[in-house]
Structures are given as C-alpha cells and as structure tokens.
Scaffold this motif. Sequence first.
Motif, mmCIF file in Angstrom:
data_model
loop_
_atom_site.group_PDB
_atom_site.id
_atom_site.type_symbol
_atom_site.label_atom_id
_atom_site.label_comp_id
_atom_site.label_asym_id
_atom_site.label_seq_id
_atom_site.Cartn_x
_atom_site.Cartn_y
_atom_site.Cartn_z
ATOM 1 N N VAL A 71 -25.067 -33.601 17.324
ATOM 2 C CA VAL A 71 -23.736 -33.006 17.452
ATOM 3 C C VAL A 71 -23.484 -32.200 16.177
ATOM 4 C CG1 VAL A 71 -22.687 -34.655 19.039
ATOM 5 C CG2 VAL A 71 -22.738 -35.180 16.600
ATOM 6 N N VAL A 72 -22.948 -30.992 16.336
ATOM 7 C CA VAL A 72 -22.716 -30.114 15.184
ATOM 8 C C VAL A 72 -21.386 -29.393 15.370
ATOM 9 C CG1 VAL A 72 -23.548 -28.133 13.856
ATOM 10 C CG2 VAL A 72 -25.192 -29.755 14.802
ATOM 11 N N ALA A 73 -20.532 -29.444 14.355
ATOM 12 C CA ALA A 73 -19.298 -28.658 14.341
ATOM 13 C C ALA A 73 -19.607 -27.311 13.703
ATOM 14 C CB ALA A 73 -18.216 -29.391 13.563
ATOM 15 N N LEU A 88 -35.656 -31.554 22.157
ATOM 16 C CA LEU A 88 -34.750 -30.718 21.360
ATOM 17 C C LEU A 88 -34.063 -31.596 20.333
ATOM 18 C CD1 LEU A 88 -33.232 -28.665 24.317
ATOM 19 C CD2 LEU A 88 -35.129 -28.035 22.810
ATOM 20 N N ASN A 89 -34.134 -31.198 19.059
ATOM 21 C CA ASN A 89 -33.759 -32.148 18.014
ATOM 22 C C ASN A 89 -32.489 -31.799 17.262
ATOM 23 O OD1 ASN A 89 -33.964 -33.454 15.186
ATOM 24 N ND2 ASN A 89 -35.457 -34.575 16.410
ATOM 25 N N ASP A 90 -32.456 -30.646 16.627
ATOM 26 C CA ASP A 90 -31.290 -30.313 15.795
ATOM 27 C C ASP A 90 -31.027 -28.816 15.887
ATOM 28 O OD1 ASP A 90 -29.138 -30.792 14.168
ATOM 29 O OD2 ASP A 90 -30.299 -31.651 12.520
ATOM 30 N N ILE A 91 -29.849 -28.400 15.418
ATOM 31 C CA ILE A 91 -29.403 -27.026 15.645
ATOM 32 C C ILE A 91 -28.553 -26.541 14.478
ATOM 33 C CG2 ILE A 91 -27.398 -27.897 16.933
ATOM 34 C CD1 ILE A 91 -27.587 -25.398 18.685
ATOM 35 N N ARG A 92 -28.678 -25.232 14.186
ATOM 36 C CA ARG A 92 -27.828 -24.586 13.182
ATOM 37 C C ARG A 92 -27.351 -23.252 13.746
ATOM 38 N NH1 ARG A 92 -27.746 -28.963 11.859
ATOM 39 N NH2 ARG A 92 -28.415 -29.934 9.900
ATOM 40 N N PHE A 93 -26.165 -22.809 13.273
ATOM 41 C CA PHE A 93 -25.520 -21.610 13.801
ATOM 42 C C PHE A 93 -25.397 -20.539 12.722
ATOM 43 C CE2 PHE A 93 -24.138 -25.178 16.332
ATOM 44 C CZ PHE A 93 -24.299 -24.701 17.623
ATOM 45 N N SER A 94 -25.601 -19.294 13.117
ATOM 46 C CA SER A 94 -25.472 -18.175 12.179
ATOM 47 C C SER A 94 -24.012 -18.046 11.737
ATOM 48 C CB SER A 94 -25.939 -16.876 12.839
ATOM 49 O OG SER A 94 -25.133 -16.573 13.967
ATOM 50 N N PRO A 95 -23.767 -17.518 10.533
ATOM 51 C CA PRO A 95 -22.396 -17.394 10.039
ATOM 52 C C PRO A 95 -21.477 -16.585 10.943
ATOM 53 C CG PRO A 95 -23.960 -17.062 8.256
ATOM 54 C CD PRO A 95 -24.761 -17.107 9.526
ATOM 55 N N ASP A 96 -22.040 -15.626 11.683
ATOM 56 C CA ASP A 96 -21.203 -14.812 12.566
ATOM 57 C C ASP A 96 -21.002 -15.467 13.940
ATOM 58 O OD1 ASP A 96 -23.654 -14.464 13.815
ATOM 59 O OD2 ASP A 96 -23.818 -12.330 13.339
ATOM 60 N N VAL A 134 -22.950 -29.915 21.385
ATOM 61 C CA VAL A 134 -23.719 -31.119 21.687
ATOM 62 C C VAL A 134 -25.078 -30.707 22.237
ATOM 63 C CG1 VAL A 134 -23.780 -33.262 23.007
ATOM 64 C CG2 VAL A 134 -21.582 -32.373 22.187
ATOM 65 N N LEU A 135 -26.141 -31.213 21.606
ATOM 66 C CA LEU A 135 -27.510 -30.889 22.026
ATOM 67 C C LEU A 135 -28.105 -32.092 22.744
ATOM 68 C CD1 LEU A 135 -29.858 -28.878 22.001
ATOM 69 C CD2 LEU A 135 -30.552 -29.824 19.783
ATOM 70 N N ASP A 136 -28.410 -31.893 24.016
ATOM 71 C CA ASP A 136 -28.914 -32.966 24.866
ATOM 72 C C ASP A 136 -30.330 -32.630 25.337
ATOM 73 O OD1 ASP A 136 -29.367 -34.967 26.684
ATOM 74 O OD2 ASP A 136 -27.620 -34.569 27.947
ATOM 75 N N PRO A 137 -31.371 -33.223 24.715
ATOM 76 C CA PRO A 137 -32.745 -32.981 25.171
ATOM 77 C C PRO A 137 -33.056 -33.642 26.503
ATOM 78 C CG PRO A 137 -32.722 -34.577 23.395
ATOM 79 C CD PRO A 137 -31.314 -34.062 23.508
ATOM 80 N N ALA A 138 -32.199 -34.604 26.916
ATOM 81 C CA ALA A 138 -32.322 -35.240 28.234
ATOM 82 C C ALA A 138 -33.682 -35.884 28.453
ATOM 83 C CB ALA A 138 -32.023 -34.233 29.345
ATOM 84 N N ALA A 139 -34.171 -36.591 27.426
ATOM 85 C CA ALA A 139 -35.457 -37.281 27.539
ATOM 86 C C ALA A 139 -35.300 -38.728 27.085
ATOM 87 C CB ALA A 139 -36.522 -36.574 26.704
ATOM 88 N N PRO A 140 -34.741 -39.589 27.949
ATOM 89 C CA PRO A 140 -34.570 -40.995 27.575
ATOM 90 C C PRO A 140 -35.887 -41.635 27.161
ATOM 91 C CG PRO A 140 -33.396 -40.498 29.611
ATOM 92 C CD PRO A 140 -34.248 -39.299 29.300
ATOM 93 N N ALA A 141 -35.796 -42.505 26.164
ATOM 94 C CA ALA A 141 -36.971 -43.194 25.624
ATOM 95 C C ALA A 141 -37.981 -42.221 25.025
ATOM 96 C CB ALA A 141 -37.646 -44.070 26.674
ATOM 97 N N LEU A 142 -37.524 -40.974 24.768
ATOM 98 C CA LEU A 142 -38.393 -39.937 24.191
ATOM 99 C C LEU A 142 -39.569 -39.625 25.112
ATOM 100 C CD1 LEU A 142 -38.480 -41.286 20.516
ATOM 101 C CD2 LEU A 142 -37.006 -39.493 21.412
#
Length: 369
Positions: free
Chosen positions: A107-109, A162-170, A117-125
């Motif tokens: 989760v990232v603000a 899918l693990n983590d996420i970052r957003f551009s300043p714009d 919210v990033l959901d890779p949708a892979a229970p138990a990996l």
Amino acid sequence: MQRSWMRLAGMALALTLVGGSALAQAQPAARLERVAVFPHQVTGVAVSNDGRIFLNFPRWTEDSPVSVAELKGGRLVPYPDAAWNSWRNAKQDEITPNDHWVCVQSVVADGRGNLWVLDPAAPALEQIVKGGPKLVQIDLATNKVVRTIAFDERVAPQGTYLNDIRFSPDGKWAYLTDSGRGALLVVDLESSAIRRVLDGVSSTQAEKGVQVRIDGRVLRRPDGKAPTFASDGIALSRDGEMLFWQAISSRTLYSIPTAALRDDKLQNPDLEAQVKKAGTTVPADGFWMSSKGTFFVTSPEDNSVKIRQAESRLVTVAQDPKLRWPDSLAEGPDGAIYVTASHIPDTRMFKLGAPVAISTALFRFMPPQ
C-alpha cells in the motif's frame, strides 16, 4: 578530539569492508517506538499527508480475515470497506477477484490524496488467481475506489509476484518490481498502458553466491533449500529522474534513468545497456526515499534500518531484535519513518511447527538530524 566528536554525534562508527565497499555500522541514534501489534502477517504500510495509517496483510500462510486496513485507535478497520476484504481462499468460485483483495503486498500513499493498493493475487506466493492482479486507486477524501488497473498474463505471467511501487512526482507514471520472476513494470497512469521490462536480466535476479542469513545462519526452507528473492525494494529519486531497485538475495543496488523506462521504443537490450550498478549494499527488503532526500534501506539480516550515505556506505539508524525482518517503509507528515516487522523467518515457510498465524508489528522512529 575524535572521542569528543563521537560523543557529540551520539554514535560510534566502525568501518568494515563488505564486498569491497565501506559499510558503516552505527550504534542506533533513533528510538524505535512500537505503534501496533497484529495477529497476522503484515508487509506494507502507508501514511497519508494528514497522518492516516494504512497496512496490508498478504495471504501467505493463512487466509487472513483482513487484507487492507486503516489503523484507527489501535484497531484495524477493513479498508475501503468490508466488502473489498471479503475474498477468501475457500470461496474462490463465489467472489470475483477483480474487485476484491486477493493477496495484497503493498500500500502506498501518493501525496496527492490517493492510496494505491498493489495486489499480486498469488496466495501462498504460488499460483496467480486469474483476473486478480491489479493496482487500485482509492480517493482518501471519499474512501472510494476510483480506478482499477488490471495486470493480464502478458505483463504478469504465472510466477510473477508484484511487490512494490513508486510514483513519479508529476503523478503520471508508476514503477513496480516483480519479485517472483524478476522484472520491472512501467505503468502510464494516464492511459493505463503497462510495459514489462528487464524481464529475467541479471539486475532483476538474485545475485549468484548471495544467501540471506538470519540469526547468523543461512535462511532455509524446511526442506533445506535456501530461497532466492528477485527484484524487490524500489526507490525513486526526489526529482523522479532515477529509479533504484535491488533483489533481496543481492548486495548490489541498480539504477536506470526513468526517461529510458518511459520510452516505449526502447526494448530490453537497449534498456539493459542503461542499467548501472549504483553501489554495494546488504540483502535488503524495503527502500524509502524521504521528503528530505534520505535513502532508507531495511536490513533483515541484523533487524535494522540503515541510511545510504554514499555509493557504498550505509549507516545504521534504528535497530532492535523486535524489528524482525524489517519489510516496508513509509513516512509520516512529521518526518517519522514507519517500518513493518514481517517476521518472515518465523513463518511456516521457513520454520517447521510454526503457527499458521504469527504476530507481527509496526514501528516508527524519528531519523537523526
């Protein structure tokens, strides 16, 4: 004079060589405060501009009753509502995966009034639930989902996590890591177009010869195998021009100009040529580039959070045995750094006889000035 300076600084530094680089080990100057304890596996944390705290709980070794929650008065409140949190492993044929949380990793603000919210949708990996991988935008003012970006099998094939996420300043671009197969994903947030890049190249894979050590021993599964973790931690420079990432099973930090990632004419060979080794680090899970431009790194091997001071120089700023496998990071409006302790080595994935559900925690600390 040197001893006086060390007393004034409040920490003792000792330089050692790790993989040919200078790694500064420091007596922590930050006081670690425990914010909350959870009865389930936790990974991600996000803090909004007005101080609201959000967390996520992936379905790794249990069918967690809550996937995304807001922490209110010490209580977990399903977010954005109970309906989005109603998916269950045993009810896969009854509840649609595209509009419910399946196995949320991050989760990232974004600082623009949204929680993503990033959901890779892979229970138990393991197997991806078809139709489940998605990136969901929630308006924090209304607490309503305003957009869902789906990841199909072209950009998230089986084996992807899918693990983590970052957003551009714009606010126009999102950059993600895939820690399953090893790749980066680039999302044009205006068109929702998705590119999968650097798939399977060395910079997104585990580094040969690097094994994660916990309690001084190589981390192994109950069958004796040592796991390898692909591209995981991700950070973006304050100006948005440089992206950094690293596999957990690695001591090398990589970078690439985001202009290259945004150029859809460039294919993998061209992109790989622009990847640079940004420095030597430690096996790390989470990264955070603070509002002041400080590069934070979580270090599971010694239960600490470090600051990257130079290309290959890390300084420990917070450390505690209770910070068991520091995972994800976030920053509060007061500059405090929040970090989850996900206790990964204590799960059934790595410890025979471990309970299905384990106790995890959220901590915070004020970085030294």
